[in-house]
Design a protein around this motif. Structure first.
Motif, short mmCIF file in Angstrom:
data_model
loop_
_atom_site.label_atom_id
_atom_site.label_comp_id
_atom_site.label_asym_id
_atom_site.label_seq_id
_atom_site.Cartn_x
_atom_site.Cartn_y
_atom_site.Cartn_z
N LEU A 1 0.82 -1.20 0.00
CA LEU A 1 0.00 0.00 0.00
C LEU A 1 0.86 1.26 0.00
O LEU A 1 2.01 1.24 0.47
N THR A 2 0.28 2.35 -0.49
CA THR A 2 0.99 3.62 -0.53
C THR A 2 -0.02 4.76 -0.40
O THR A 2 -1.20 4.59 -0.68
N LEU A 3 0.48 5.93 0.03
CA LEU A 3 -0.36 7.13 0.06
C LEU A 3 -0.26 7.90 -1.24
O LEU A 3 -0.97 8.89 -1.43
N ASP A 4 0.61 7.44 -2.15
CA ASP A 4 0.83 8.12 -3.43
C ASP A 4 -0.18 7.60 -4.45
O ASP A 4 -0.12 6.45 -4.89
N ASN A 5 -1.10 8.46 -4.83
CA ASN A 5 -2.15 8.06 -5.79
C ASN A 5 -1.60 7.80 -7.19
O ASN A 5 -2.27 7.19 -8.02
N SER A 6 -0.40 8.28 -7.48
CA SER A 6 0.15 8.12 -8.83
C SER A 6 1.03 6.88 -8.97
O SER A 6 1.55 6.60 -10.03
N SER A 7 1.19 6.13 -7.88
CA SER A 7 2.09 4.98 -7.91
C SER A 7 1.52 3.90 -8.82
O SER A 7 0.32 3.64 -8.84
N THR A 8 2.42 3.24 -9.58
CA THR A 8 2.01 2.12 -10.43
C THR A 8 2.46 0.78 -9.85
O THR A 8 2.07 -0.27 -10.35
N GLU A 9 3.30 0.82 -8.81
CA GLU A 9 3.83 -0.42 -8.23
C GLU A 9 3.04 -0.86 -7.00
O GLU A 9 3.08 -2.04 -6.65
N LYS A 10 2.37 0.07 -6.36
CA LYS A 10 1.61 -0.26 -5.16
C LYS A 10 0.18 0.27 -5.30
O LYS A 10 -0.11 1.08 -6.18
#
Length: 853
Positions: free
Chosen positions: A165-174
């Motif tokens: 999980l991540t807080l980055d909405n633009s992440s493609t890996e998580k």
């Protein structure tokens, strides 16, 4: 689950960790404790091949874990030691066949480990674990938002490790935390916004206001932990940005349909409302208001004021707390108890505020204690134990005026060697308030129970037979393939002992004979004046539902008492609902009675779900017009709920409460008979109401009755139930038979048993009672089973307004009128005048048109 996914905290990341806690409970691996102990609610995953001591698991729950997720071997060790609601089974998807019925009944949920999200597989496995919460943990893939959405639709929660999980909405890996949370959310508004209820986390969940949220505002709230909403006029609205009244978000929750949100917040500044108040719905009340006042006075109370003296003098505050606690212990009437408890709360909360302890801290402590598996003995400290006999200013405890019976078990009666005794009160010395307390039944919290049964009723209403099957598996632990049995009933389903069959046949004949005599077959015709004939005639209620409980006893007698008058009245459809046995069958005694009374269907279900099925109907269960029968508080609440729903259009027989008996006895009474009558009612349940009104009984005769109660109870199978119900029962001493009957009429008992020298003569003075049993040889058991009268009777004092079930209960009355020309001429002008008086010209016109003709 408030969130569509359950985070597994396998990797620590401060901001991410905080955001996940705002969305609901989290799952923590055993290896991460205690370093990763969350501040919010959490559960523990025990996913290890190393042996784990069951005592260690109990310690985890005692220390605050909501539940543990354990492998199959460990779960087998824990079942029977832990409550089912605190244990989740960890299982590989391919190992479902290894799970026994005992294991399924000992858990409340299952966490399936799979390689990837297979919704069809999970749905199939869910059917095996009916009544359990289902979680799925895809080990090799990160779930997509679409799979999260589909799983949520199927009431399945996906477990996602925090490392994915991540807080980055633009992440493609998580996977973005916000996107995962938003996946199932839907809006039926044109602007796509979500209605959002804002509640105060620190004020008992008090509603602060209604706002709207957007996907953007929700995302920012999750990440920042601040209250951020969407203004319909001004766009993104960061609460308190200009006023300073900011919010710390504690929890963001989706509702059951995923179209509405609740933000639980800690509000700072002047309050939530733009008018400067704490809530848009008015000022705070109760304990939150008191806490605010005490905090304010801690900061600004003037010297010499009472509150300042309390804050400045710990000894004075301690003395007041002890004084108020003692006064609460001595209070006897409900009004006095509430008054003294309010005083104690005031001083106790003053102590808390002076030390920086909030109501929220107290609630956290209560919640933590509620989670404990192990319990301390709770014995009283020696300095607080008082002698059983007082200094003479008050009578001994055995003769003190009793309080209204409590519904919870009384810890005083747990010692098996202690005498099984009732409490005694003398009506000649009690106050008016104390007499009123003797008449009072336990408080029936109807609103609370109705709120609990409403989701069950609605589930059956919406999903019909599927919901019935699931709820029966959940509550009765029975897996059904069909919910309804139609006649002809198979002979093997009615195999009963010959003696029982003969007893049922005799009871059926007597009950039928008495109820047949009650049926109205002729039409009442009255000519109120020449040419005006009014009539009243009876018609059977077409479709009736009869609820036959199956809790602590099999009750074919109830099937008789409800089925016979329905049959005699001529009801076209008779549906009997009763809980199934563990093998899915119905008691053969009830099946036999169903055949005798001509039942058209038997519903294999109990509780609120059975009431809902009969009230609304399902694909297989016929809808009925009126529901009859006793039951527990769930059944009673469901009956009250459906009778007030205009969509159901269903009536009920009467309100219901715990079973009760009042016995009046004078010096001619046989102590063994009286004791037996008291116990026959006390065995129904721990909340049964049992009252003995003793008419000028000598101390030796009263002692003989109490001795018989004790000795007879110990010889009976249901002694543990009677030990509790008798301890809450009362003996009321009176001087005369007139006083006894007056008290009985005020009490309005379900069953009244009269042990008097002139028992028959006393009946004329009975005004309020469900059914009366006259004389030494008329035990309540006769009316319960076979004398012919009905045993479905009003409880809880409703005998003042209601009759017991009878043949007329299954009929309704229709009136008619026929007017001749002479009647029109004589009565028409009167009717027209009254219609004119009320301003209803069309009514008057309907008469005058005919008069002119």
């Amino acid at each position: 689950m408030s969130s569509p996914f359950l985070p597994l905290l396998d990797q620590y990341d401060g901001p991410l960790y905080s955001a996940l806690e705002r969305l609901g409970p989290v799952l923590v691996p055993l290896s991460s404790l205690p370093t990763a102990l969350p501040s919010t609610s959490y559960s523990v995953l025990i996913d290890t091949e190393e042996p784990v001591d069951p005592a260690k698991v109990t310690e985890l729950l005692d220390n605050g874990a909501d539940y543990v997720v354990a492998s199959l071997p460990l779960s087998k060790e824990l079942i029977g030691t832990l409550p089912a609601e605190r244990l989740i089974l960890l299982l590989d998807a391919g190992s479902v066949s290894a799970v026994s019925d005992k294991t399924r009944n000992g858990i409340s949920g299952v966490l399936l480990k799979t390689n990837f999200v297979d919704i069809e597989l999970v749905a199939s496995i869910s059917k095996f674990f009916v009544g359990c919460s289902i979680y799925v943990w895809p080990k090799t893939t990160i779930p997509s938002t679409s799979s999260i959405r589909e799983l949520k639709k199927n009431n399945v929660t996906v477990v996602i490790p925090s490392s994915q999980l991540t807080l980055d909405n633009s992440s493609t890996e998580k996977l973005s935390v916000a996107e995962a949370f938003l996946a199932p959310l839907t809006s039926d508004r044109p602007d796509g916004l979500f209605p959002t209820v804002v509640t105060a986390h620190n004020f008992y969940g008090r509603s602060l206001g209604l706002v709207y949220s957007s996907r953007e505002s929700i995302t920012e709230s999750i990440i920042t932990g601040k209250g951020v909403y969407q203004s319909r006029k001004h766009g993104l609205w960061r609460k308190g940005e200009t006023s300073g009244s900011v919010q710390d978000v504690v929890r963001i929750t989706q509702d059951c349909d995923s179209d509405t949100l609740e933000f639980s917040v800690i509000q700072h500044g002047t309050g939530f409302c733009h008018l400067g108040t704490a809530s848009c719905f008015g000022a705070l009340t109760g304990l939150p208001a008191l806490e605010n006042t005490l905090k304010s006075r801690l900061e600004s109370a003037p010297e010499g004021s009472y509150t300042r003296r309390l804050y400045s003098s710990p000894d004075m505050l301690r003395a007041k707390i002890m004084e108020e606690a003692d006064e609460l212990c001595q209070a006897e009437t409900p009004e006095d108890i509430a008054f003294e408890a309010a005083d104690l709360f005031y001083f106790a909360l003053t102590k808390c505020v002076s030390q920086g302890v909030s109501l929220q801290d107290i609630e956290r402590s209560l919640d933590a204690k509620a989670k404990r598996i192990t319990r301390r003995p709770g014995n009283t400290k020696p300095q607080y134990v008082k002698p059983s006999v007082t200094n003479g200013t008050k009578p001994p405890a055995t003769t003190a005026p009793p309080q209204p019976p409590k519904t919870e078990p009384d810890t005083r009666v747990k010692d098996p060697s202690a005498p099984i005794r009732m409490r005694t009160s003398d009506l000649s010395i009690v106050s008016t308030e104390e007499r009123a307390a003797l008449l009072r039944r336990p408080v029936l919290r109807s609103d609370e129970m109705i709120s609990k049964v409403k989701p069950i009723v609605e589930d059956v209403r919406k999903r019909g037979d599927a919901a019935l099957i699931e709820l029966t598996a959940k509550f009765d632990k029975v897996q059904l393939n069909e919910v309804l049995i139609r006649p002809p009933f198979s002979p093997e389903s009615m195999i009963i002992d010959d003696a029982v069959r003969e007893a049922i046949d005799v009871a059926y004949a007597n009950i039928r004979k008495f109820h047949l005599a009650q049926a109205e077959k002729s039409t009442l015709v009255v000519e109120t004046m020449p040419g005006v004939v009014c009539s009243r005639f009876a018609r059977a209620i077409s479709r009736v539902g009869l609820y036959v409980p199956g809790g602590t006893a099999i009750l074919p007698s109830t099937a008789l008492m409800l089925g016979v008058p329905a049959q005699v009245a001529g009801c076209k459809e008779i549906v009997i609902a009763t809980p199934p046995r563990p093998d899915g069958s119905i008691s053969p005694e009830v099946m036999y009675v169903a055949k005798l009374v001509g039942a058209s269907a038997i519903l294999k279900a109990g509780g609120a779900q059975a009431i809902s099925a009969m009230a609304y109907g399902t694909a297989t269960v016929p809808k009925v017009d009126k529901i009859f029968g006793p039951g527990n508080q769930w059944v009673t609440a469901a009956k009250m709920l459906v009778q007030n729903d205009t969509d159901a259009l269903v009536g009920i027989d009467m309100p219901a409460g715990p079973s009760e008996v009042l016995v009046i006895a004078d010096s001619t009474a046989n102590p063994a008979f009286v004791a037996a009558d008291l116990l026959s009612q006390a065995e129904h349940g721990v909340d049964s109401q049992v009252v003995l009104v003793a008419v000028d009984l000598s101390s030796s005769l009263l002692a003989a009755i109490e001795s018989e109660v004790d000795s007879q109870a110990r010889a009976l199978e249901r002694v543990d139930i009677m030990r509790e119900s008798i301890a809450k029962s009362i003996i009321v001493k009176v001087k005369t038979t007139e006083e006894a009957l007056t008290f009985s009429n005020d009490y309005a008992p379900e069953h009244l048993i009269i042990h008097l020298a002139d028992a028959s003569g006393a009946v004329k003075s009975v005004e309020n009672a469900g059914s009366v049993f006259v004389g030494a040889y008329s035990p309540e058991s006769f009316g319960d089973y076979a004398s012919g009268t009905n045993h479905t009777l009003p409880t809880n004092g409703y005998a003042r307004q209601f009759s017991g079930v009878n043949t007329l209960s299954f009929q309704k009355h229709i009136t008619s009128q026929e007017i001749t020309q002479e009647g029109l001429r004589l009565l028409g002008p009167t009717v027209a005048t009254l219609a004119d008086c009320e301003g209803l010209g069309a009514h008057a016109n309907a008469v005058r048109v005919r008069l002119r003709a």
